[in-house]
Design a protein around this motif. Structure first.
Motif, PDB file in Angstrom:
ATOM      1  N   VAL A 216      47.097  44.907  40.173  1.00 19.45           N
ATOM      2  CA  VAL A 216      46.882  45.257  41.579  1.00 19.45           C
ATOM      3  C   VAL A 216      45.841  44.333  42.201  1.00 19.45           C
ATOM      4  CG1 VAL A 216      46.093  47.065  43.158  1.00 19.45           C
ATOM      5  CG2 VAL A 216      47.523  47.650  41.197  1.00 19.45           C
ATOM      6  N   ALA A 217      44.723  44.123  41.487  1.00 19.00           N
ATOM      7  CA  ALA A 217      43.675  43.237  41.991  1.00 19.00           C
ATOM      8  C   ALA A 217      44.186  41.812  42.149  1.00 19.00           C
ATOM      9  CB  ALA A 217      42.474  43.265  41.054  1.00 19.00           C
ATOM     10  N   SER A 218      44.986  41.373  41.202  1.00 17.51           N
ATOM     11  CA  SER A 218      45.550  40.026  41.277  1.00 17.51           C
ATOM     12  C   SER A 218      46.465  39.871  42.491  1.00 17.51           C
ATOM     13  CB  SER A 218      46.331  39.710  40.001  1.00 17.51           C
ATOM     14  OG  SER A 218      45.494  39.746  38.866  1.00 17.51           O
ATOM     15  N   LYS A 219      47.219  40.921  42.796  1.00 17.75           N
ATOM     16  CA  LYS A 219      48.103  40.886  43.955  1.00 17.75           C
ATOM     17  C   LYS A 219      47.307  40.811  45.252  1.00 17.75           C
ATOM     18  CE  LYS A 219      52.129  43.260  45.902  1.00 17.75           C
ATOM     19  NZ  LYS A 219      53.064  44.413  45.747  1.00 17.75           N
ATOM     20  N   VAL A 220      46.194  41.524  45.299  1.00 13.34           N
ATOM     21  CA  VAL A 220      45.334  41.476  46.482  1.00 13.34           C
ATOM     22  C   VAL A 220      44.780  40.069  46.675  1.00 13.34           C
ATOM     23  CG1 VAL A 220      43.177  42.300  47.507  1.00 13.34           C
ATOM     24  CG2 VAL A 220      44.709  43.918  46.377  1.00 13.34           C
ATOM     25  N   LYS A 221      44.268  39.479  45.620  1.00 10.00           N
ATOM     26  CA  LYS A 221      43.681  38.144  45.730  1.00 10.00           C
ATOM     27  C   LYS A 221      44.734  37.104  46.088  1.00 10.00           C
ATOM     28  CE  LYS A 221      40.681  34.831  43.390  1.00 10.00           C
ATOM     29  NZ  LYS A 221      39.952  34.512  42.142  1.00 10.00           N
ATOM     30  N   ALA A 222      45.936  37.239  45.531  1.00  6.82           N
ATOM     31  CA  ALA A 222      47.007  36.276  45.800  1.00  6.82           C
ATOM     32  C   ALA A 222      47.432  36.284  47.264  1.00  6.82           C
ATOM     33  CB  ALA A 222      48.212  36.587  44.912  1.00  6.82           C
ATOM     34  N   ALA A 223      47.195  37.384  47.951  1.00  4.55           N
ATOM     35  CA  ALA A 223      47.542  37.473  49.375  1.00  4.55           C
ATOM     36  C   ALA A 223      46.583  36.675  50.250  1.00  4.55           C
ATOM     37  CB  ALA A 223      47.551  38.933  49.812  1.00  4.55           C
ATOM     38  N   GLU A 224      45.471  36.236  49.680  1.00  3.98           N
ATOM     39  CA  GLU A 224      44.459  35.438  50.390  1.00  3.98           C
ATOM     40  C   GLU A 224      44.042  36.095  51.711  1.00  3.98           C
ATOM     41  OE1 GLU A 224      46.028  31.493  50.796  1.00  3.98           O
ATOM     42  OE2 GLU A 224      45.727  31.029  48.673  1.00  3.98           O
ATOM     43  N   PRO A 225      43.600  37.333  51.636  1.00  3.15           N
ATOM     44  CA  PRO A 225      43.223  38.036  52.866  1.00  3.15           C
ATOM     45  C   PRO A 225      41.856  37.609  53.385  1.00  3.15           C
ATOM     46  CG  PRO A 225      42.771  39.421  50.982  1.00  3.15           C
ATOM     47  CD  PRO A 225      43.424  38.178  50.442  1.00  3.15           C
ATOM     48  N   ASP A 226      41.680  37.785  54.679  1.00  2.00           N
ATOM     49  CA  ASP A 226      40.350  37.623  55.262  1.00  2.00           C
ATOM     50  C   ASP A 226      39.539  38.897  55.062  1.00  2.00           C
ATOM     51  OD1 ASP A 226      40.624  34.965  56.758  1.00  2.00           O
ATOM     52  OD2 ASP A 226      42.345  36.092  57.508  1.00  2.00           O
ATOM     53  N   MET A 227      40.264  40.025  55.106  1.00  2.00           N
ATOM     54  CA  MET A 227      39.613  41.312  54.935  1.00  2.00           C
ATOM     55  C   MET A 227      40.437  42.197  54.014  1.00  2.00           C
ATOM     56  SD  MET A 227      38.452  42.120  58.867  1.00  2.00           S
ATOM     57  CE  MET A 227      40.008  41.526  59.540  1.00  2.00           C
ATOM     58  N   VAL A 228      39.738  43.001  53.223  1.00  2.00           N
ATOM     59  CA  VAL A 228      40.380  44.001  52.373  1.00  2.00           C
ATOM     60  C   VAL A 228      39.798  45.355  52.744  1.00  2.00           C
ATOM     61  CG1 VAL A 228      40.836  44.793  50.028  1.00  2.00           C
ATOM     62  CG2 VAL A 228      40.617  42.342  50.490  1.00  2.00           C
ATOM     63  N   PHE A 229      40.694  46.268  53.140  1.00  2.00           N
ATOM     64  CA  PHE A 229      40.295  47.639  53.455  1.00  2.00           C
ATOM     65  C   PHE A 229      40.654  48.488  52.241  1.00  2.00           C
ATOM     66  CE2 PHE A 229      40.838  51.916  54.973  1.00  2.00           C
ATOM     67  CZ  PHE A 229      39.905  52.079  55.999  1.00  2.00           C
ATOM     68  N   VAL A 230      39.654  49.028  51.570  1.00  2.00           N
ATOM     69  CA  VAL A 230      39.876  49.800  50.345  1.00  2.00           C
ATOM     70  C   VAL A 230      39.776  51.291  50.655  1.00  2.00           C
ATOM     71  CG1 VAL A 230      39.108  50.261  47.988  1.00  2.00           C
ATOM     72  CG2 VAL A 230      38.933  47.941  48.937  1.00  2.00           C
ATOM     73  N   ALA A 231      40.843  52.020  50.357  1.00  2.00           N
ATOM     74  CA  ALA A 231      40.865  53.482  50.509  1.00  2.00           C
ATOM     75  C   ALA A 231      41.244  54.069  49.157  1.00  2.00           C
ATOM     76  CB  ALA A 231      41.869  53.885  51.582  1.00  2.00           C
ATOM     77  N   TRP A 232      40.272  54.632  48.457  1.00  2.00           N
ATOM     78  CA  TRP A 232      40.497  55.052  47.073  1.00  2.00           C
ATOM     79  C   TRP A 232      39.816  56.384  46.829  1.00  2.00           C
ATOM     80  CZ3 TRP A 232      43.443  51.581  44.285  1.00  2.00           C
ATOM     81  CH2 TRP A 232      43.686  51.898  42.938  1.00  2.00           C
ATOM     82  N   ALA A 233      40.449  57.268  46.115  1.00  2.00           N
ATOM     83  CA  ALA A 233      39.865  58.565  45.774  1.00  2.00           C
ATOM     84  C   ALA A 233      40.191  58.904  44.334  1.00  2.00           C
ATOM     85  CB  ALA A 233      40.404  59.654  46.699  1.00  2.00           C
ATOM     86  N   GLY A 234      39.265  59.603  43.678  1.00  2.00           N
ATOM     87  CA  GLY A 234      39.556  60.043  42.321  1.00  2.00           C
ATOM     88  C   GLY A 234      38.768  59.339  41.243  1.00  2.00           C
ATOM     89  N   ASP A 235      39.208  59.563  40.004  1.00  2.00           N
ATOM     90  CA  ASP A 235      38.425  59.176  38.838  1.00  2.00           C
ATOM     91  C   ASP A 235      38.508  57.696  38.452  1.00  2.00           C
ATOM     92  OD1 ASP A 235      37.711  61.839  38.624  1.00  2.00           O
ATOM     93  OD2 ASP A 235      39.329  62.304  37.212  1.00  2.00           O
ATOM     94  N   THR A 236      39.439  56.951  39.041  1.00  2.00           N
ATOM     95  CA  THR A 236      39.597  55.539  38.660  1.00  2.00           C
ATOM     96  C   THR A 236      38.819  54.595  39.572  1.00  2.00           C
ATOM     97  OG1 THR A 236      41.638  55.432  39.980  1.00  2.00           O
ATOM     98  CG2 THR A 236      41.860  55.897  37.620  1.00  2.00           C
ATOM     99  N   ALA A 237      37.947  55.125  40.422  1.00  2.00           N
ATOM    100  CA  ALA A 237      37.223  54.280  41.375  1.00  2.00           C
ATOM    101  C   ALA A 237      36.348  53.242  40.668  1.00  2.00           C
ATOM    102  CB  ALA A 237      36.380  55.140  42.303  1.00  2.00           C
TER     103      ALA A 237
END
Length: 394
Positions: A216-237
């Motif tokens: 998942v992280a690799s996919k985010v980086k490969a998109a070459e975004p200017d901004m990343v909005f992270v919305a996460w809940a639960g035990d895997t944070a």
């Protein structure tokens, strides 16, 4: 006065479970006072158990404050029935139907968006007042005339991010979230608010059960975004933040995320200085009369305020206002009318229930971590700055 429950054919076979005798909303207590029951249905087990506990503690403090410590309003005792939905929509719906069948005229609670979106139609079908809790999905706003909310919604989070970020025109934005109702709502809201004027918004949604988040992280980086909005809940944070840092995402883009509960503060690790925080609430940061009352009550209980304390406190204030209007018999139409347009001071500041769609207009915050590891407010956005787009009630 027992309420009949509207049941689909699929669940008609279990209707007998809901026909047990129970005291009516307008029954009398041993002291002669009239009594009204309120069902608090939320998670006290499962992945959002801590959210539910914060909500319940806030509710208790709010009820104490709104009734001057009596638990009564206009001679009516407010009795609480607490149920654990475990974050399971089917269980939440079953509990709601059970309580409605017992004559309970008010349901409040729910920390999970997936539960809340299933309970709202039940409230409408049975003309029962429903005041949702920390569940943030935008789908609850305007869903029906019987559903209200005591917490913030995703759109307000995104509007807070928009105010923090300023001009995002021409930028690439990636929304990193879990593939559930909460995550999907965030992705939709970010696209709605930021995905205009040449801004590209794309979601990267992780399976809620995923423990290896490297792909998942690799996919985010490969998109070459200017901004990343992270919305996460639960035990895997904690794993999520660690993986983003290891994969270089935090150094490659501006990362915006919501401040989570106290227990989550350490999970940021090295990411602490690399993220911009938007905040529904920052514990210990506000000084309203309600905040002071809550802290006095919590001090006696030896509780610690947290992210969703205000949601429970708000809900109790709304319940008291509803009971004033609806009386011990729980006149739903009167309660709905009383809450539409209701303005009140809460822990965070000024709140207004927007009459047109029942959105709860409220302030939000930008925050940062101090060197001691606790968050502090750096900017406050008033309710109008982060107000969601108005809907028509369904």
């Amino acid at each position: 006065m027992r309420r009949s429950v509207v049941l689909s054919a699929a669940v008609a076979g279990v209707a007998a479970l809901f026909t047990a005798a129970c005291s009516s909303p307008g029954s009398s207590t041993a002291s002669g006072d009239k009594e009204i029951e309120v069902a608090l249905i939320t998670s006290t087990s499962g992945p959002l158990a801590s959210y539910g506990e914060q909500y319940l503690q806030g509710f208790e403090a709010g009820l104490d404050h709104a009734t001057d410590g009596t638990g009564r309003v206009d001679g009516i005792k407010i009795s609480l029935l607490k149920d654990d939905d475990g974050g399971d929509p089917a269980k939440g719906v079953s509990l709601a139907k059970q309580r409605i069948g017992q004559g309970v005229p008010i349901i409040a609670g729910t920390a999970a968006s997936g539960v809340a979106t299933q309970m709202a139609p039940v409230a409408a079908q049975n003309k029962t007042l429903y005041i949702s809790g920390p569940a943030a999905t935008d789908a609850l706003t305007g869903v029906n005339r019987y559903t209200f909310r005591s917490g913030r919604q995703t759109y307000q989070d995104v509007m807070t991010a928009k105010n923090i970020l300023g001009d995002s025109k021409g930028k690439k934005v990636v929304v990193l979230a879990q593939d559930n109702a909460f995550g999907q709502a965030n992705a939709a809201a970010v696209k709605s608010v930021l995905g205009t004027g040449g801004t590209t918004v794309s979601p990267v949604l992780a399976p809620p059960s995923a423990t290896d988040l490297t792909p998942v992280a690799s996919k985010v980086k490969a998109a070459e975004p200017d901004m990343v909005f992270v919305a996460w809940a639960g035990d895997t944070a904690q794993s999520m933040w660690s993986t983003l840092d290891q994969q270089g995402v935090l150094d490659a883009a501006t990362v915006v995320t919501g401040l989570d509960i106290r227990a989550s503060y350490p999970v940021f690790g090295k990411a602490r200085d690399k993220v911009t925080l938007l905040a529904h609430y920052v514990p210990e940061a506000t000084r309203t009369p309600e905040a002071q009352a809550m802290r006095a009550y919590f001090g006696k209980k030896k509780w610690q305020e947290d992210l969703f304390t205000p949601d429970g406190f708000n809900a109790a204030q709304m319940v008291v206002e509803a009971v004033k209007a609806g009386g011990a018999d729980g006149d739903t139409d009167a309660m709905v009318k009383a809450l539409e347009g209701f303005s009140f001071s809460g822990i965070k500041g000024a709140n207004t229930v927007r009459a047109g769609d029942h959105a709860l207009l409220q302030p939000t915050f930008q925050a940062k971590f101090t060197t001691a590891g606790a968050p502090e407010v750096s900017r406050t956005f008033d309710a109008e700055q982060v107000a969601p787009a108005e809907k028509q009630i369904g």
